[in-house]
Design a protein around this motif. Structure first.
Motif, short mmCIF file in Angstrom:
data_model
loop_
_atom_site.label_atom_id
_atom_site.label_comp_id
_atom_site.label_asym_id
_atom_site.label_seq_id
_atom_site.Cartn_x
_atom_site.Cartn_y
_atom_site.Cartn_z
N VAL A 236 0.86 -1.18 0.00
CA VAL A 236 0.00 0.00 0.00
C VAL A 236 0.90 1.23 0.00
O VAL A 236 1.85 1.32 0.78
CB VAL A 236 -0.93 0.03 1.23
CG1 VAL A 236 -1.75 1.31 1.27
CG2 VAL A 236 -1.84 -1.19 1.25
N ARG A 237 0.61 2.16 -0.89
CA ARG A 237 1.34 3.43 -0.94
C ARG A 237 0.45 4.51 -0.34
O ARG A 237 -0.69 4.69 -0.74
CB ARG A 237 1.71 3.78 -2.38
CG ARG A 237 2.45 5.11 -2.51
CD ARG A 237 3.06 5.26 -3.87
NE ARG A 237 4.21 4.36 -3.95
CZ ARG A 237 4.84 4.04 -5.07
NH1 ARG A 237 4.43 4.56 -6.22
NH2 ARG A 237 5.86 3.23 -5.07
N VAL A 238 1.02 5.23 0.61
CA VAL A 238 0.29 6.30 1.29
C VAL A 238 0.99 7.63 0.97
O VAL A 238 2.19 7.77 1.16
CB VAL A 238 0.26 6.08 2.82
CG1 VAL A 238 -0.45 7.22 3.53
CG2 VAL A 238 -0.40 4.74 3.14
N PHE A 239 0.21 8.57 0.48
CA PHE A 239 0.73 9.89 0.10
C PHE A 239 0.54 10.87 1.25
O PHE A 239 -0.53 10.93 1.85
CB PHE A 239 0.02 10.39 -1.16
CG PHE A 239 0.34 9.57 -2.36
CD1 PHE A 239 1.44 9.87 -3.14
CD2 PHE A 239 -0.45 8.48 -2.70
CE1 PHE A 239 1.75 9.09 -4.25
CE2 PHE A 239 -0.15 7.70 -3.81
CZ PHE A 239 0.95 8.01 -4.59
N GLY B 130 5.16 13.82 -0.44
CA GLY B 130 5.93 12.57 -0.40
C GLY B 130 5.02 11.37 -0.23
O GLY B 130 3.79 11.51 -0.13
N TRP B 131 5.60 10.20 -0.18
CA TRP B 131 4.82 9.00 0.00
C TRP B 131 5.65 7.95 0.73
O TRP B 131 6.87 8.07 0.81
CB TRP B 131 4.30 8.45 -1.32
CG TRP B 131 5.33 8.34 -2.41
CD1 TRP B 131 5.59 9.29 -3.36
CD2 TRP B 131 6.22 7.26 -2.66
NE1 TRP B 131 6.60 8.87 -4.17
CE2 TRP B 131 7.00 7.62 -3.78
CE3 TRP B 131 6.45 6.05 -2.06
CZ2 TRP B 131 7.99 6.79 -4.29
CZ3 TRP B 131 7.43 5.22 -2.57
CH2 TRP B 131 8.19 5.58 -3.68
N ALA B 132 4.97 6.95 1.27
CA ALA B 132 5.61 5.83 1.93
C ALA B 132 4.89 4.56 1.51
O ALA B 132 3.67 4.55 1.33
CB ALA B 132 5.55 5.98 3.45
N PRO C 66 1.48 9.10 6.16
CA PRO C 66 2.29 7.89 6.36
C PRO C 66 2.42 7.50 7.83
O PRO C 66 2.38 6.32 8.16
CB PRO C 66 3.63 8.28 5.74
CG PRO C 66 3.27 9.23 4.65
CD PRO C 66 2.14 10.05 5.25
N GLN C 67 2.54 8.48 8.73
CA GLN C 67 2.67 8.15 10.15
C GLN C 67 1.40 7.49 10.67
O GLN C 67 1.45 6.48 11.37
CB GLN C 67 2.96 9.40 10.97
CG GLN C 67 3.08 9.11 12.46
CD GLN C 67 3.37 10.35 13.28
OE1 GLN C 67 3.60 11.43 12.75
NE2 GLN C 67 3.36 10.20 14.59
N SER D 79 -6.39 4.86 4.13
CA SER D 79 -5.34 5.87 3.92
C SER D 79 -5.57 6.70 2.65
O SER D 79 -4.76 7.55 2.31
CB SER D 79 -3.97 5.20 3.86
OG SER D 79 -3.89 4.31 2.77
N GLY D 80 -6.68 6.47 1.97
CA GLY D 80 -6.99 7.21 0.76
C GLY D 80 -7.58 8.57 1.06
O GLY D 80 -7.73 8.96 2.23
N PRO D 81 -7.97 9.30 0.04
CA PRO D 81 -8.49 10.67 0.21
C PRO D 81 -9.69 10.76 1.16
O PRO D 81 -9.83 11.75 1.86
CB PRO D 81 -8.89 11.08 -1.20
CG PRO D 81 -8.09 10.21 -2.10
CD PRO D 81 -7.88 8.92 -1.37
#
Length: 131
Positions: free
Chosen positions: A28-31, A37-39, A73-74, A64-66
């Protein structure tokens, strides 16, 4: 109402991919809302069957989406820490669930009952009233 209007995406905007699931990954990519940035969070490390990893990844991507409640990310990392504890509990069972349909309320109750230091609920990181 005070404040300013939210900026809307331009016509034709496509949201970036946040869920990466294929034979070799479950990520999963979280912006970040602050700095752009992203994690990335790798859910293949969860000690549960692959169908559960994918299901939890989809849940994490939604959270973690909009429109989610874990949009940094935290915060997503906190979500994953709780998920790791829950999956560790599931993995410790003699007959752990192998798919989302196998998850039962007793799994959450059992995880919640296996409290950590200070009597805090490991599943929800707070007292749940059932422990």
């Amino acid at each position: 109402m005070s404040g300013r209007r939210a900026a809307l995406p331009t016509a034709g905007y496509q949201s970036p991919q946040r869920l990466f699931v294929d034979a070799g990954e479950c990520r999963v990519r979280v912006f970040s809302e602050r700095n752009g940035g992203w994690a990335d969070f790798d859910l293949t490390e969860l000690p549960v069957a692959r169908p559960l990893q994918e299901w939890f990844a989809a849940a994490m991507a939604a959270a973690s989406g909009p429109a989610g409640v874990r949009r940094t990310p935290q915060s997503a990392g906190d979500f994953l820490r709780v998920l790791r504890r829950f999956c560790a509990y599931l993995g410790s069972l003699s007959h752990p669930p192998l798919a989302p349909a196998g998850l039962l309320p007793v799994h959450l109750t059992g995880s919640c009952s296996s409290t950590g230091a200070g009597g805090r609920c490991r599943a929800r990181s707070a007292r749940c009233g059932r422990c």
